[in-house]
Design an enzyme around this catalytic site. Structure first.
Site, mmCIF file in Angstrom:
data_model
loop_
_atom_site.group_PDB
_atom_site.id
_atom_site.type_symbol
_atom_site.label_atom_id
_atom_site.label_comp_id
_atom_site.label_asym_id
_atom_site.label_seq_id
_atom_site.Cartn_x
_atom_site.Cartn_y
_atom_site.Cartn_z
ATOM 1 N N LYS A 1 26.555 -13.150 -7.040
ATOM 2 C CA LYS A 1 25.506 -14.068 -7.496
ATOM 3 C C LYS A 1 25.627 -15.443 -6.821
ATOM 4 O O LYS A 1 26.658 -15.764 -6.204
ATOM 5 C CB LYS A 1 25.609 -14.208 -9.022
ATOM 6 C CG LYS A 1 25.171 -12.966 -9.802
ATOM 7 C CD LYS A 1 25.391 -13.199 -11.299
ATOM 8 C CE LYS A 1 24.749 -12.145 -12.172
ATOM 9 N NZ LYS A 1 24.994 -12.429 -13.615
ATOM 10 N N ASN B 1 28.470 -16.146 -14.108
ATOM 11 C CA ASN B 1 29.590 -15.206 -14.175
ATOM 12 C C ASN B 1 29.780 -14.398 -12.891
ATOM 13 O O ASN B 1 30.329 -13.308 -12.901
ATOM 14 C CB ASN B 1 29.455 -14.312 -15.403
ATOM 15 C CG ASN B 1 28.145 -13.536 -15.406
ATOM 16 O OD1 ASN B 1 27.397 -13.580 -14.434
ATOM 17 N ND2 ASN B 1 27.880 -12.830 -16.479
ATOM 18 N N HIS C 1 26.827 -9.394 -10.716
ATOM 19 C CA HIS C 1 26.043 -8.443 -11.501
ATOM 20 C C HIS C 1 26.488 -7.042 -11.112
ATOM 21 O O HIS C 1 26.691 -6.771 -9.925
ATOM 22 C CB HIS C 1 24.540 -8.564 -11.209
ATOM 23 C CG HIS C 1 23.759 -7.403 -11.758
ATOM 24 N ND1 HIS C 1 23.363 -7.335 -13.083
ATOM 25 C CD2 HIS C 1 23.351 -6.233 -11.190
ATOM 26 C CE1 HIS C 1 22.739 -6.186 -13.290
ATOM 27 N NE2 HIS C 1 22.712 -5.491 -12.159
HETATM 28 P P1 DAT Z 1 26.350 -8.120 -17.818
HETATM 29 O O1 DAT Z 1 26.057 -9.056 -16.670
HETATM 30 O O2 DAT Z 1 27.820 -8.116 -18.181
HETATM 31 O O3 DAT Z 1 25.771 -6.750 -17.626
HETATM 32 P P2 DAT Z 1 24.191 -8.521 -19.712
HETATM 33 O O4 DAT Z 1 23.434 -7.467 -18.986
HETATM 34 O O5 DAT Z 1 24.334 -8.359 -21.202
HETATM 35 O O6 DAT Z 1 25.631 -8.752 -19.099
HETATM 36 O O7 DAT Z 1 23.477 -9.926 -19.482
HETATM 37 C C1 DAT Z 1 22.968 -10.253 -18.209
HETATM 38 C C2 DAT Z 1 23.369 -11.660 -17.874
HETATM 39 O O8 DAT Z 1 22.748 -12.559 -18.796
HETATM 40 C C3 DAT Z 1 24.843 -11.930 -18.002
HETATM 41 O O9 DAT Z 1 25.504 -11.676 -16.777
HETATM 42 C C4 DAT Z 1 24.912 -13.380 -18.390
HETATM 43 C C5 DAT Z 1 23.632 -13.621 -19.140
HETATM 44 N N1 DAT Z 1 23.800 -13.591 -20.590
HETATM 45 C C6 DAT Z 1 23.966 -12.496 -21.376
HETATM 46 N N2 DAT Z 1 24.071 -12.831 -22.653
HETATM 47 C C7 DAT Z 1 23.930 -14.178 -22.703
HETATM 48 C C8 DAT Z 1 23.942 -15.160 -23.738
HETATM 49 N N3 DAT Z 1 24.094 -14.810 -25.023
HETATM 50 N N4 DAT Z 1 23.804 -16.450 -23.386
HETATM 51 C C9 DAT Z 1 23.639 -16.818 -22.105
HETATM 52 N N5 DAT Z 1 23.614 -15.967 -21.069
HETATM 53 C C10 DAT Z 1 23.762 -14.664 -21.368
HETATM 54 MG MG MG Z 2 23.812 -6.091 -17.540
#
Ligand code: DAT
Ligand code: MG
Length: 153
Positions: free
Chosen positions: A10, A113, A116
């Site tokens: 990212k 983070n 992806h």
């Molecule tokens: P991942 O990237 O571990 O698959 P995800 O699909 O649940 O996580 O969420 C996509 C992205 O969105 C994640 O990398 C960071 C952001 N994100 C998720 N939950 C969030 C929250 N509660 N507050 C802020 N950003 C969030």
């Molecule tokens: Mg995800």
């Protein structure tokens, strides 16, 4: 054919000069790189990638962040690659991710983070198609495959 997954290095990882270190981890694990492109992801494409999160409070910020600066979009292949890559990435929020994972070692943030990774084989197939045509994914053999993927049978 072995599984494939979409991994995006990212914008924060690029800005923080961590792309090489992140890729090196996947390479050393024995995952095979089969596609890559360095692009600034459009807001429209970011919104489509994260469509499952539409309506959530972080959706607008998330899609803006992903499209705010260049990213390295990659596809990796190996048996079980979706789960392997998710384990290597660590938990979603950097401050919760275990040390030894990419997010655990390099991120202390919630939203920024670094990586992806597709969360299932089904979403991997869908997400890869958002970024790559079939002729942009290269099937090839790695010379050390017997040593990387050896079985004692
Ligand atoms: P991942 O990237 O571990 O698959 P995800 O699909 O649940 O996580 O969420 C996509 C992205 O969105 C994640 O990398 C960071 C952001 N994100 C998720 N939950 C969030 C929250 N509660 N507050 C802020 N950003 C969030
Ligand atoms: Mg995800």
């Amino acid at each position: 054919m072995a599984e494939r997954t979409l991994i995006i290095i990212k914008p924060d990882a690029i800005q923080r000069h961590l792309a090489g270190r992140i890729i090196a981890r996947f390479e050393k694990k024995g995952l095979k790189l089969v596609a890559a492109k360095f692009i600034q992801i459009s807001e429209d494409l970011a919104r489509r990638l994260y469509a499952v999160h539409r309506g959530k409070p972080f959706y607008e910020g998330l899609t803006k962040y992903l499209s705010s600066a260049p990213a390295l979009v990659t596809v990796w292949e190996a048996d079980g690659v979706v789960e392997i890559a998710r384990k290597m990435m660590g938990a979603t929020f950097g401050y919760e991710a275990q040390p030894g994972t990419i997010r655990g070692d390099f991120s202390s943030s919630r939203g920024y983070n670094l990586v992806h990774g597709s969360d299932s084989l089904k979403s991997a197939e869908h997400e890869i198609k958002l970024f790559f045509g079939p002729d942009e994914i290269i099937g090839y053999d790695v010379a050390d495959a017997p040593w990387l993927y050896g079985k004692n049978d």
